[in-house]
Design a protein around this motif. Structure first.
Motif, PDB file in Angstrom:
ATOM      1  N   PRO A 109       2.231  17.435 -53.845  1.00  0.00           N
ATOM      2  CA  PRO A 109       0.947  17.891 -53.296  1.00  0.00           C
ATOM      3  C   PRO A 109       0.694  17.440 -51.856  1.00  0.00           C
ATOM      4  O   PRO A 109       0.152  18.196 -51.057  1.00  0.00           O
ATOM      5  CB  PRO A 109      -0.090  17.293 -54.247  1.00  0.00           C
ATOM      6  N   ALA A 110       1.102  16.220 -51.512  1.00  0.00           N
ATOM      7  CA  ALA A 110       0.903  15.735 -50.141  1.00  0.00           C
ATOM      8  C   ALA A 110       1.764  16.535 -49.163  1.00  0.00           C
ATOM      9  O   ALA A 110       1.304  16.896 -48.069  1.00  0.00           O
ATOM     10  CB  ALA A 110       1.218  14.247 -50.039  1.00  0.00           C
TER      11      ALA A 110
ATOM     12  N   PRO B  47      -2.270  17.105 -38.210  1.00  0.00           N
ATOM     13  CA  PRO B  47      -1.964  16.570 -39.536  1.00  0.00           C
ATOM     14  C   PRO B  47      -1.095  15.314 -39.437  1.00  0.00           C
ATOM     15  O   PRO B  47      -0.222  15.217 -38.570  1.00  0.00           O
ATOM     16  CB  PRO B  47      -1.182  17.689 -40.223  1.00  0.00           C
ATOM     17  N   GLY B  48      -1.363  14.371 -40.329  1.00  0.00           N
ATOM     18  CA  GLY B  48      -0.582  13.138 -40.379  1.00  0.00           C
ATOM     19  C   GLY B  48      -0.771  12.445 -41.714  1.00  0.00           C
ATOM     20  O   GLY B  48      -1.465  12.937 -42.595  1.00  0.00           O
TER      21      GLY B  48
ATOM     22  N   ASP C   8      -1.482   6.910 -48.471  1.00  0.00           N
ATOM     23  CA  ASP C   8      -0.992   7.976 -49.355  1.00  0.00           C
ATOM     24  C   ASP C   8      -1.790   9.259 -49.193  1.00  0.00           C
ATOM     25  O   ASP C   8      -1.703  10.157 -50.015  1.00  0.00           O
ATOM     26  CB  ASP C   8      -1.011   7.514 -50.809  1.00  0.00           C
ATOM     27  N   ARG C   9      -2.584   9.350 -48.121  1.00  0.00           N
ATOM     28  CA  ARG C   9      -3.417  10.533 -47.892  1.00  0.00           C
ATOM     29  C   ARG C   9      -2.872  11.365 -46.735  1.00  0.00           C
ATOM     30  O   ARG C   9      -2.328  10.831 -45.777  1.00  0.00           O
ATOM     31  CB  ARG C   9      -4.849  10.138 -47.525  1.00  0.00           C
TER      32      ARG C   9
ATOM     33  N   GLU D 220      -9.917  12.839 -43.671  1.00  0.00           N
ATOM     34  CA  GLU D 220      -9.147  13.469 -44.741  1.00  0.00           C
ATOM     35  C   GLU D 220      -9.258  14.994 -44.649  1.00  0.00           C
ATOM     36  O   GLU D 220     -10.334  15.537 -44.387  1.00  0.00           O
ATOM     37  CB  GLU D 220      -9.647  12.982 -46.091  1.00  0.00           C
ATOM     38  N   ILE D 221      -8.138  15.680 -44.866  1.00  0.00           N
ATOM     39  CA  ILE D 221      -8.157  17.130 -44.834  1.00  0.00           C
ATOM     40  C   ILE D 221      -9.025  17.632 -45.986  1.00  0.00           C
ATOM     41  O   ILE D 221      -8.912  17.174 -47.110  1.00  0.00           O
ATOM     42  CB  ILE D 221      -6.724  17.702 -44.912  1.00  0.00           C
ATOM     43  N   GLY D 222      -9.916  18.556 -45.661  1.00  0.00           N
ATOM     44  CA  GLY D 222     -10.864  19.080 -46.631  1.00  0.00           C
ATOM     45  C   GLY D 222     -12.215  18.405 -46.556  1.00  0.00           C
ATOM     46  O   GLY D 222     -13.154  18.807 -47.245  1.00  0.00           O
ATOM     47  N   GLU D 223     -12.359  17.392 -45.702  1.00  0.00           N
ATOM     48  CA  GLU D 223     -13.600  16.609 -45.620  1.00  0.00           C
ATOM     49  C   GLU D 223     -14.249  16.670 -44.241  1.00  0.00           C
ATOM     50  O   GLU D 223     -15.060  15.810 -43.909  1.00  0.00           O
ATOM     51  CB  GLU D 223     -13.314  15.143 -45.984  1.00  0.00           C
ATOM     52  N   LEU D 224     -13.952  17.676 -43.438  1.00  0.00           N
ATOM     53  CA  LEU D 224     -14.528  17.744 -42.095  1.00  0.00           C
ATOM     54  C   LEU D 224     -15.956  18.288 -42.098  1.00  0.00           C
ATOM     55  O   LEU D 224     -16.651  18.137 -41.109  1.00  0.00           O
ATOM     56  CB  LEU D 224     -13.652  18.599 -41.172  1.00  0.00           C
TER      57      LEU D 224
END
Length: 148
Positions: free
Chosen positions: A83-84, A118-119, A123-124, A143-147
């Protein structure tokens, strides 16, 4: 893009066809909607492969704008196993498509007004901002999805 007279063209990927990429794209689309309302959602397009070799997949999947335009490399099939990796691959492809097709930097850090990329942070999978990397300032990530 592709010329329909030379063979089959791109097709929209059906929900559930690539579940790891579907989940990753949902997170990326949340960030797109938050920072570029009215531009999305991005979608997955499958494009027939040009190669005639056994190990090459019949299709490559790209992250595209709602109108079907895309830019950059196809998603790496191996990224679906984790998933990551899937999220990092989709976020990178989405950023390439938005930048090159819309000529718009995205996402932009609200604090530093710089483009994020992206980076990895522990583990995120995250968006990283270079504005927070000074010796006095810890790494600046969201975190991606939290902007939103």
């Amino acid at each position: 893009m592709n010329d329909p007279s030379t063979g089959p063209g791109p097709r929209e990927v059906h929900p559930g066809e690539h579940p790891a990429w579907d989940e990753a794209l949902a997170l990326v689309n949340r960030d797109l909607a938050a920072l570029l309302p009215g531009r999305g959602p991005l979608r997955l397009l499958a494009v027939p492969s040009d190669a005639d070799v056994e190990w090459e997949p019949a299709e490559h999947v790209y992250v595209a704008l709602p109108d079907g335009r895309w830019h950059g490399n196809h998603l790496d099939d191996a990224s679906q196993a984790d998933p990551a990796d899937a999220l990092a691959s989709v976020a990178d492809a989405a950023q390439d498509t938005v930048l090159e097709c819309l000529w718009q930097v995205w996402p932009v850090c609200a604090e530093h007004r710089l483009g994020m990329h992206p980076g990895q942070d522990d583990d995120r999978v995250v968006w990283e901002c270079a504005g927070g990397r000074g010796s006095q300032d810890p790494a600046h990530v969201r975190e991606i999805g939290e902007l939103g």
